[in-house]
Design a protein around this motif. Structure first.
Motif, mmCIF file in Angstrom:
data_model
loop_
_atom_site.group_PDB
_atom_site.id
_atom_site.type_symbol
_atom_site.label_atom_id
_atom_site.label_comp_id
_atom_site.label_asym_id
_atom_site.label_seq_id
_atom_site.Cartn_x
_atom_site.Cartn_y
_atom_site.Cartn_z
ATOM 1 N N TYR A 109 0.709 -1.284 -0.091
ATOM 2 C CA TYR A 109 0.305 -0.054 -0.409
ATOM 3 C C TYR A 109 0.687 1.500 -0.297
ATOM 4 C CZ TYR A 109 -3.429 3.541 1.584
ATOM 5 O OH TYR A 109 -3.903 5.004 1.301
ATOM 6 N N HIS A 110 2.195 1.022 0.594
ATOM 7 C CA HIS A 110 2.661 2.477 1.091
ATOM 8 C C HIS A 110 3.479 2.281 -0.586
ATOM 9 C CE1 HIS A 110 1.760 3.503 5.009
ATOM 10 N NE2 HIS A 110 1.741 1.963 5.259
ATOM 11 N N ARG A 111 4.403 1.227 -0.660
ATOM 12 C CA ARG A 111 4.729 1.471 -2.069
ATOM 13 C C ARG A 111 4.671 2.179 -3.176
ATOM 14 N NH1 ARG A 111 6.823 -3.014 -0.081
ATOM 15 N NH2 ARG A 111 5.422 -4.494 -1.698
ATOM 16 N N ASP A 112 2.597 1.667 -2.915
ATOM 17 C CA ASP A 112 2.023 2.312 -4.142
ATOM 18 C C ASP A 112 1.685 3.094 -4.106
ATOM 19 O OD1 ASP A 112 1.477 -0.441 -5.114
ATOM 20 O OD2 ASP A 112 -0.607 -0.255 -4.407
ATOM 21 N N ARG A 113 1.466 4.075 -3.335
ATOM 22 C CA ARG A 113 1.383 5.514 -2.568
ATOM 23 C C ARG A 113 3.034 5.747 -3.488
ATOM 24 N NH1 ARG A 113 -2.251 2.487 -2.879
ATOM 25 N NH2 ARG A 113 -4.570 2.416 -1.850
ATOM 26 N N ALA A 114 3.580 5.218 -2.827
ATOM 27 C CA ALA A 114 4.795 6.326 -3.024
ATOM 28 C C ALA A 114 5.042 6.858 -4.762
ATOM 29 C CB ALA A 114 6.190 5.748 -2.188
ATOM 30 N N ARG A 115 4.853 5.752 -5.439
ATOM 31 C CA ARG A 115 4.817 5.506 -7.061
ATOM 32 C C ARG A 115 3.401 6.631 -7.862
ATOM 33 N NH1 ARG A 115 5.404 0.932 -10.571
ATOM 34 N NH2 ARG A 115 3.068 1.177 -10.999
ATOM 35 N N ASP A 116 2.321 6.119 -7.117
ATOM 36 C CA ASP A 116 1.703 7.310 -7.555
ATOM 37 C C ASP A 116 2.336 8.938 -7.351
ATOM 38 O OD1 ASP A 116 -0.171 5.088 -7.905
ATOM 39 O OD2 ASP A 116 -1.498 5.376 -6.806
ATOM 40 N N LEU A 117 3.032 9.387 -5.814
ATOM 41 C CA LEU A 117 3.292 10.836 -6.264
ATOM 42 C C LEU A 117 4.429 10.662 -7.358
ATOM 43 C CD1 LEU A 117 2.861 13.213 -3.978
ATOM 44 C CD2 LEU A 117 4.563 12.324 -2.535
ATOM 45 N N ARG A 118 5.894 10.144 -7.331
ATOM 46 C CA ARG A 118 6.373 10.141 -8.256
ATOM 47 C C ARG A 118 5.470 10.178 -9.609
ATOM 48 N NH1 ARG A 118 9.188 6.154 -4.945
ATOM 49 N NH2 ARG A 118 8.718 4.731 -6.516
ATOM 50 N N LEU A 119 4.991 9.433 -9.668
ATOM 51 C CA LEU A 119 3.888 10.055 -11.809
ATOM 52 C C LEU A 119 3.481 10.935 -11.172
ATOM 53 C CD1 LEU A 119 2.357 6.153 -11.113
ATOM 54 C CD2 LEU A 119 4.415 7.026 -13.258
ATOM 55 N N ARG A 120 2.763 11.087 -9.988
ATOM 56 C CA ARG A 120 1.997 13.174 -10.578
ATOM 57 C C ARG A 120 2.582 13.906 -10.451
ATOM 58 N NH1 ARG A 120 -1.622 15.377 -12.009
ATOM 59 N NH2 ARG A 120 -2.382 16.808 -11.433
ATOM 60 N N ALA A 121 4.253 13.550 -9.784
ATOM 61 C CA ALA A 121 5.331 14.585 -10.036
ATOM 62 C C ALA A 121 5.698 14.943 -11.329
ATOM 63 C CB ALA A 121 6.006 14.052 -9.130
ATOM 64 N N VAL A 122 5.621 14.325 -11.842
ATOM 65 C CA VAL A 122 6.447 13.992 -13.582
ATOM 66 C C VAL A 122 4.869 14.388 -14.413
ATOM 67 C CG1 VAL A 122 8.340 13.399 -13.071
ATOM 68 C CG2 VAL A 122 6.276 11.453 -14.190
ATOM 69 N N GLY A 123 3.900 15.047 -14.399
ATOM 70 C CA GLY A 123 2.307 15.214 -14.709
ATOM 71 C C GLY A 123 1.565 14.165 -15.027
ATOM 72 N N TYR A 124 2.092 12.657 -14.041
ATOM 73 C CA TYR A 124 1.189 11.235 -14.771
ATOM 74 C C TYR A 124 -0.414 11.708 -13.592
ATOM 75 C CZ TYR A 124 4.300 9.588 -17.731
ATOM 76 O OH TYR A 124 4.809 9.246 -18.697
#
Length: 160
Positions: A109-124
């Motif tokens: 769950y925490h890994r998924d949210r960290a991935r989501d944040l990285r993706l959001r930071a670059v525009g996804y």
């Protein structure tokens, strides 16, 4: 059993089974081609789109729905610095098809949210869909996904 499924199930459900069998290496692409070739053409033609990289029936179902709308979708895309995502729709919308089996663990769950944040930071933009949303609540889920498609959010280019 797959031949029987191809004859008796709706095409999209048969596709989910076929893709799952390929992904789990229960059948080879050659063997599956033989199964598909033995089906009536009205079933075999759409099933020729079956891929071996779908990691769940949920992913197959969502991808086939998007393809039926002629929305550009690519499965199993690698995003630099993040890794592989289930579905990339257009340029910037990612749909992850989550199941409890792989995403209910607190660490995941925490890994998924960290991935989501990285993706959001670059525009996804990331949308996570559950099995229940796809198979038990599809009418409501479909309307919400259509709203995003109609806004054309997925056509925006990410910063990366």
């Amino acid at each position: 059993m797959l031949l029987h499924s191809g004859r008796c199930l709706p095409v999209k459900k048969a596709a989910a089974l076929f893709e799952s069998a390929l992904n789990k290496r229960l059948i080879t692409e050659g063997e599956l081609s033989g199964v598909i070739g033995a089906l009536p053409s009205k079933v075999a033609t759409p099933l020729s789109r079956v891929r071996g990289d779908a990691e769940s029936g949920t992913e197959t179902t969502v991808r086939w729905w998007l393809e039926s709308l002629r929305v550009p979708v690519r499965p199993q895309v690698v995003i630099p610095g993040v890794g592989r995502v289930d579905l990339l729709i257009g340029n910037s919308w990612i749909i992850e098809c989550d199941s409890r089996q792989f995403h209910d663990d607190p660490e995941q769950y925490h890994r998924d949210r960290a991935r989501d944040l990285r993706l959001r930071a670059v525009g996804y933009t990331v949308t996570r869909l559950t099995w229940e949303q796809v198979f038990l609540q599809w009418e409501e889920t479909e309307q919400m996904l259509l709203a995003v498609i109609r806004r054309r959010d997925h056509r925006r280019r990410p910063a990366a």
